[in-house]
Design an enzyme around this catalytic site. Structure first.
Site, short mmCIF file in Angstrom:
data_model
loop_
_atom_site.label_atom_id
_atom_site.label_comp_id
_atom_site.label_asym_id
_atom_site.label_seq_id
_atom_site.Cartn_x
_atom_site.Cartn_y
_atom_site.Cartn_z
N ASP A 49 -8.11 -24.90 9.78
CA ASP A 49 -8.39 -23.48 9.93
C ASP A 49 -7.29 -22.77 10.71
OD1 ASP A 49 -9.80 -21.20 9.50
OD2 ASP A 49 -11.59 -21.80 10.61
N ARG A 50 -7.13 -21.48 10.43
CA ARG A 50 -6.18 -20.65 11.18
C ARG A 50 -6.71 -20.51 12.62
NH1 ARG A 50 -6.19 -14.83 8.73
NH2 ARG A 50 -4.25 -15.32 7.66
N THR B 164 -6.26 -0.98 10.70
CA THR B 164 -6.98 -2.04 9.99
C THR B 164 -8.38 -2.22 10.57
OG1 THR B 164 -7.01 -4.44 9.71
CG2 THR B 164 -5.74 -3.64 11.54
N ASP B 165 -9.29 -2.80 9.76
CA ASP B 165 -10.62 -3.15 10.28
C ASP B 165 -10.52 -4.30 11.28
OD1 ASP B 165 -10.01 -5.20 8.48
OD2 ASP B 165 -11.91 -5.10 7.40
N GLU B 166 -9.38 -5.00 11.27
CA GLU B 166 -9.25 -6.19 12.13
C GLU B 166 -9.20 -5.82 13.61
OE1 GLU B 166 -6.48 -9.20 10.81
OE2 GLU B 166 -6.62 -8.50 8.75
N TYR C 289 -1.37 -9.92 15.35
CA TYR C 289 -1.26 -8.78 14.41
C TYR C 289 -2.27 -7.69 14.76
CZ TYR C 289 -2.47 -6.03 10.27
OH TYR C 289 -2.78 -5.00 9.42
N ASP D 121 11.70 3.14 4.81
CA ASP D 121 11.34 1.72 4.87
C ASP D 121 12.56 0.92 5.28
OD1 ASP D 121 8.86 -0.09 3.26
OD2 ASP D 121 10.69 -1.07 3.98
N LYS D 122 12.33 -0.01 6.18
CA LYS D 122 13.44 -0.85 6.68
C LYS D 122 13.85 -1.90 5.65
CE LYS D 122 13.81 -4.01 10.68
NZ LYS D 122 12.98 -4.60 11.76
N LEU E 246 2.67 3.67 7.53
CA LEU E 246 2.23 2.36 7.01
C LEU E 246 3.23 1.26 7.34
CD1 LEU E 246 1.30 4.63 4.60
CD2 LEU E 246 0.11 2.58 3.88
N ALA F 210 -3.95 -7.24 17.45
CA ALA F 210 -3.73 -6.69 18.80
C ALA F 210 -2.61 -5.64 18.75
CB ALA F 210 -3.35 -7.82 19.76
N SER F 211 -1.58 -5.89 17.93
CA SER F 211 -0.48 -4.91 17.85
C SER F 211 -0.96 -3.62 17.18
CB SER F 211 0.73 -5.51 17.11
OG SER F 211 0.46 -5.64 15.72
N LYS F 212 -1.82 -3.74 16.17
CA LYS F 212 -2.34 -2.54 15.50
C LYS F 212 -3.25 -1.77 16.47
CE LYS F 212 -1.77 -1.53 11.65
NZ LYS F 212 -0.69 -0.77 10.96
N ILE G 124 0.84 -1.21 0.00
CA ILE G 124 0.00 0.00 0.00
C ILE G 124 0.87 1.26 0.00
CG2 ILE G 124 -1.83 1.27 1.20
CD1 ILE G 124 -2.65 -1.42 2.52
N1 LIG Z 1 -2.77 -5.00 3.02
C1 LIG Z 1 -3.94 -4.91 3.63
O1 LIG Z 1 -4.93 -5.48 3.16
C2 LIG Z 1 -4.09 -4.04 4.85
C3 LIG Z 1 -5.35 -3.95 5.45
C4 LIG Z 1 -5.50 -3.14 6.58
C5 LIG Z 1 -4.42 -2.43 7.09
N2 LIG Z 1 -3.21 -2.55 6.50
C6 LIG Z 1 -2.09 -1.78 7.05
O2 LIG Z 1 -1.53 -1.01 6.02
C7 LIG Z 1 -0.12 -0.88 6.20
C8 LIG Z 1 0.60 -1.31 4.94
O3 LIG Z 1 0.21 -2.66 4.64
P1 LIG Z 1 0.87 -3.42 3.40
O4 LIG Z 1 -0.07 -4.49 3.01
O5 LIG Z 1 1.37 -2.44 2.40
O6 LIG Z 1 2.11 -4.09 4.14
P2 LIG Z 1 3.44 -4.73 3.52
O7 LIG Z 1 3.78 -5.87 4.40
O8 LIG Z 1 3.27 -4.98 2.06
O9 LIG Z 1 4.52 -3.57 3.67
C9 LIG Z 1 4.99 -3.14 4.92
C10 LIG Z 1 6.26 -2.36 4.67
O10 LIG Z 1 6.71 -1.85 5.95
C11 LIG Z 1 8.12 -2.03 6.03
N3 LIG Z 1 8.45 -2.14 7.46
C12 LIG Z 1 8.10 -3.11 8.33
N4 LIG Z 1 8.60 -2.86 9.54
C13 LIG Z 1 9.28 -1.68 9.45
C14 LIG Z 1 10.00 -0.89 10.37
N5 LIG Z 1 10.16 -1.26 11.66
N6 LIG Z 1 10.56 0.26 9.94
C15 LIG Z 1 10.42 0.66 8.64
N7 LIG Z 1 9.77 -0.08 7.71
C16 LIG Z 1 9.19 -1.22 8.12
C17 LIG Z 1 8.41 -3.28 5.24
O11 LIG Z 1 9.76 -3.33 4.80
C18 LIG Z 1 7.42 -3.20 4.10
O12 LIG Z 1 7.97 -2.54 2.98
C19 LIG Z 1 0.23 -1.72 7.42
O13 LIG Z 1 0.34 -0.85 8.51
C20 LIG Z 1 -0.97 -2.65 7.59
O14 LIG Z 1 -1.16 -2.97 8.96
C21 LIG Z 1 -3.01 -3.35 5.40
#
Ligand SMILES: NC(=O)c1ccc[n+]([C@@H]2O[C@H](COP(=O)([O-])OP(=O)(O)OC[C@H]3O[C@@H](n4cnc5c(N)ncnc54)[C@H](O)[C@@H]3O)[C@@H](O)[C@H]2O)c1
Length: 334
Positions: free
Chosen positions: A291-292, A132-134, A156, A34-35, A82, A158-160, A14
């Site tokens: 199931d998960r 997230t909606d979760e 996951y 980004d890390k 993000l 819970a952390s969000k 995203i």
């Molecule tokens: N993908 C979904 O459907 C969805 C739904 C709801 C919420 N979200 C939220 O949206 C955000 C982005 O999701 P995504 O699907 O793009 O995730 P993703 O896993 O594709 O990307 C996460 C990115 O964060 C970077 N990252 C992780 N830990 C890091 C840190 N400590 N410092 C710097 N960079 C770090 C990773 O290298 C990666 O590039 C997340 O916060 C996720 O919780 C995603």
């Protein structure tokens, strides 16, 4: 007016769509932090390394010295957070990285941004937390509104939720200018292969079993990533500080129905392109697996608030966005 947008996690699925939006559709400067964990994809990053309004830092958001230095140097007008560990199955196997990045990383960003506000006094700064909606947990009927309490099921979510609680505390205690968004499942190009839609496509095209948890009746709402990006931009521009906004695509499907839909698109596409396959119908590859643990039955968020207050609507039709998403993955695999 040209602004500076700092996006964390901008090499992920995203975040990279948000980076591309600001570079391709606006004149804003973009700072991408980004890390580069396993989930990052360098193909998601902009191709123009010398673009003067794009800056990339391979950096952990938990590093306070480095983050303060980046923020002071670039003086962002907005921070979109993000960066996160995002895969539920991995959080069940090992929660530690989820606490480190999603909770402690976010707390560090809040602390660093608060220092930036106090020392540099930027005008109209906003911090947008992409949650997230979760966090609401599951719901058998109806939809969660922003005023509903959190009830997360997985490490996951819970952390969000923990990060969201800290943001709420920062808003209430320090007048910190933050907004939290709760989106449903995103889909589109460039998602990591471990996620449901790319996994279905990859397994099908390789003629391997397509694993579906339990009976596949779990329901999820699907949001096209480019619609999400437009929503996030509106939240920055028009969102009210201290608010929460749900963002969903109004496309509820059970996992098994989604899988059949994708298999059907693949059947048609392979027939049209003359791509060889090992089964007549890709749906024959569906295999139900255990199931998960703690698997949520249904997620559903009510999106009236972002629609009525900010004027957001999904722009792309679900069927055409899903077809073009499938086409993108097929083109990568061929
Ligand atoms: N993908 C979904 O459907 C969805 C739904 C709801 C919420 N979200 C939220 O949206 C955000 C982005 O999701 P995504 O699907 O793009 O995730 P993703 O896993 O594709 O990307 C996460 C990115 O964060 C970077 N990252 C992780 N830990 C890091 C840190 N400590 N410092 C710097 N960079 C770090 C990773 O290298 C990666 O590039 C997340 O916060 C996720 O919780 C995603």
């Amino acid at each position: 007016m040209q602004k500076t947008v700092l996006i964390t996690g901008g090499a992920g699925f995203i975040g990279s769509a948000l980076v591309r939006y600001y570079l391709n559709s606006t004149a804003h400067s973009v700072v991408n932090v980004d890390k580069l964990t396993y989930a990052a994809n360098s193909e998601n990053l902009p191709r123009e390394p010398d673009l003067s309004r794009y800056h990339f830092y391979q950096q952990d958001i938990s590093d306070s010295v480095a983050m303060l230095s980046i923020i002071k140097q670039h003086r962002p007008d907005v921070v979109f957070n993000l960066a996160a560990e995002s895969h539920v199955d991995r959080s069940i196997a090992n929660y530690k990285a989820f606490v480190e990045s999603n909770v402690l990383g976010t707390l560090n960003l809040l602390d660093v941004c608060q220092q930036y506000l106090q020392t540099s006094n930027p005008l109209d700064f906003k911090f947008i937390q992409v949650s997230t909606d979760e966090v609401y947990g599951d719901i058998l009927q109806g939809e969660f509104a922003e005023s509903d309490a959190f009830n997360p099921s997985s490490p996951y979510s819970a952390s969000k939720a923990a990060a969201d609680h800290f943001i709420n505390a920062w808003v209430r205690t320090y007048d910190f200018p933050a907004i939290v968004t709760h989106c449903s499942n995103n889909f589109g190009a460039g998602q990591h292969a471990e996620k449901l839609i790319p996994k279905i496509i990859n397994r099908a095209l390789q003629g391997e079993p397509i694993p579906i948890y339990g009976d596949g009746q779990q329901v999820r709402d699907w949001l096209y990533v480019d619609d999400h990006v437009l929503a996030l931009n509106l939240v920055w521009k028009r969102g009210v500080i201290g608010s929460r906004y749900n963002i969903g695509g109004s496309n509820e499907l059970s996992n098994i129905d989604l899988t059949h839909k994708i298999c059907h698109i693949l059947d048609e596409r392979c027939a049209k392109l003359g791509i060889e396959r090992q089964v007549k119908h890709f749906a024959d590859l569906v295999t139900f697996v255990s199931d998960r643990p703690g698997h949520d039955i249904r997620y559903a968020v009510n999106c009236n608030k972002i629609k009525n207050e900010l004027g957001w609507r999904p722009f792309f039709s679900f069927d055409s966005a899903l077809a073009s998403t499938v086409g993108w993955y097929v083109s990568k695999i061929k």
